[in-house]
Enzyme design. Structure first.
Site, mmCIF file in Angstrom:
data_model
loop_
_atom_site.group_PDB
_atom_site.id
_atom_site.type_symbol
_atom_site.label_atom_id
_atom_site.label_comp_id
_atom_site.label_asym_id
_atom_site.label_seq_id
_atom_site.Cartn_x
_atom_site.Cartn_y
_atom_site.Cartn_z
ATOM 1 N N ASP A 119 0.797 -1.221 0.000
ATOM 2 C CA ASP A 119 0.000 0.000 0.000
ATOM 3 C C ASP A 119 0.830 1.271 0.000
ATOM 4 O O ASP A 119 0.264 2.375 -0.008
ATOM 5 C CB ASP A 119 -0.950 0.008 1.202
ATOM 6 C CG ASP A 119 -2.081 -0.993 1.027
ATOM 7 O OD1 ASP A 119 -2.629 -1.058 -0.084
ATOM 8 O OD2 ASP A 119 -2.405 -1.706 1.994
ATOM 9 N N ASP A 179 -5.991 -5.303 -6.010
ATOM 10 C CA ASP A 179 -5.744 -3.900 -5.669
ATOM 11 C C ASP A 179 -4.346 -3.451 -6.098
ATOM 12 O O ASP A 179 -4.121 -2.270 -6.402
ATOM 13 C CB ASP A 179 -5.867 -3.667 -4.165
ATOM 14 C CG ASP A 179 -7.047 -4.352 -3.510
ATOM 15 O OD1 ASP A 179 -7.350 -5.504 -3.883
ATOM 16 O OD2 ASP A 179 -7.647 -3.753 -2.594
#
Length: 416
Positions: A119, A179
């Site tokens: 992330d 993602d």
């Protein structure tokens, strides 16, 4: 590469169901957007914390530490508002770039100390926008360089992907989620800045493996693929946030549309735009008749499945990205451009009708953060849902498909 006959059949099927009219919703350009975001932006906490989602009753933002995967979205939202101001020739005294820089400051320590895993790509987004805004900004250059190195260190030449999540209790597991397609842009920008083409090659490798193992024959996606870290073999394909291992989590599908459109933008490899089309077609074909994007396309209808306005806005931005890629082809695919833009506008209109919340701090309600959580985290405002709502609105203006004023849209789509 997919057979040409399959691609032609796919494009033919895309022309079906093009009779609806779609008009950008006026709320997309409401002055409430600026006033809401500014009210939060002018009240930064010390030490810094970042809004991620709201409560379900009053729509009040809930704040989290910088070391959270969503902490880059509110700063990058300031840059989106600067883009809005530039597109609309606004000069209201608000320095959105300065606010973006101010809110990004709290993320700088993460360059050398974070637990964000893959992330770092999301957290780097405001620095990416600053770099686009001013390519001489050393703060942005340093942040992107550090975060790109961090992300690339997670690449495995055996698996051919960057690892999404660490699994210290299962050393042979190598987990990759859809993602992660959104984080590949960090590697491309890192390559641009440093000249290290390895970053670019690793991004391409990751996207290619994702095409093979995350996408089903019907164009739907697995959220999670677990590889064997020692051999690269696929251990399992399933989900972490979706309804079931065989279902399609809508936010993951939306990440895929956007991510593969970006891969085509970066490489011009036709396999990427073909893949983006497949994912986009599955998404728009499976939106229910009421226009409400659910948190998972295959979740049971009863009890009522919650919507996910964030999946809807991400998908809208992804469809507009894909439309621009269709326009960039030689010759331009004008039919594809019109179809994707019409669907993006319709999704934005339906989502606005459902979730626009003037009385909340967020722009939209009805977001689903994590429905399988206990208790489920849904029916909230979500910061990334708001970001992609503003971004999609900006994209429509830059594409000449909408105007800045909240009571005017320059074009509607009828029969194509």
């Amino acid at each position: 590469m997919l057979p040409l006959a399959f691609v032609c059949l796919l494009l033919l099927r895309l022309v079906v169901d093009t009779t609806a009219t779609a008009t950008p919703p006026p709320e997309l350009y409401s002055p409430l957007i600026s006033s809401k975001i500014l009210a939060i932006a002018q009240n930064e906490s010390d030490p810094p914390t970042y809004p991620q989602y709201t409560d379900r009753v009053a729509g009040i933002w809930q704040y989290f530490s910088p070391n959270t995967w969503t902490s880059g979205f509110f700063p990058v939202l300031q840059y989106a508002m600067n883009t809005r101001a530039e597109l609309c020739n606004e000069s209201d005294g608000n320095s959105w770039v300065e606010l973006g820089r101010q809110w990004s400051t709290g993320l700088i320590p993460l360059e050398t100390n974070n637990t964000l895993q893959h992330d770092v790509g999301f957290v780097s987004m405001p620095f990416q926008e600053e770099y686009y805004f001013n390519r001489m900004n050393q703060t942005a250059i340093d942040a992107i360089t550090a975060f790109a190195a961090d992300l690339d260190a997670r690449f495995s030449p055996i698996v051919g992907c960057t690892r999404s999540w660490d699994t210290p209790d299962e050393p042979t597991w190598f987990e990759v989620i859809i993602d992660n397609m959104m984080n590949l842009e960090l590697l491309f920008i890192g390559a641009d800045i440093t000249g290290n083409d390895t970053y670019r090659q690793h991004a391409i490798s990751h996207a290619n493996k994702t095409m093979i193992n995350h996408i089903r024959p019907d164009g739907s996606t697995y959220h999670l693929v677990n590889y064997n870290a020692d051999t690269g073999a696929v251990i399992s394909q399933g989900t972490h946030q979706g309804y079931s291992n065989s279902s399609t989590w809508t936010r993951g599908q939306a990440w895929g549309i956007y991510g593969f459109s970006n891969m085509f933008n970066r490489t011009r490899d036709p396999n990427y735009i073909i893949t983006a089309r497949r994912l986009a077609k599955y998404f728009v074909d499976h939106i229910p008749q009421d226009g409400v994007v659910p948190w998972d396309f295959n979740a049971p209808l009863y009890p009522p499945r919650p919507a996910d306005s964030s999946a809807a806005t991400i998908a809208s931005a992804g469809l507009l990205f894909l439309a621009n890629m269709e326009k960039s082809l030689t010759p331009p695919n004008n039919t594809g451009y019109d179809i994707w833009t019409r669907h993006a506008i319709q999704i934005l209109a339906d989502t606005t009708a459902l979730a626009w919340k003037p009385e909340w701090q967020s722009l939209l309600s009805n977001g689903t953060v994590n429905n399988p959580a206990s208790p489920p985290n849904n029916l909230t405002g979500i910061v990334y849902g708001d970001y992609y709502y503003v971004k999609a609105g900006n994209d429509l203006i830059s594409m000449g498909l909408a105007e800045c004023h909240d009571h005017v849209a320059s074009r509607s789509f009828g029969s194509l």
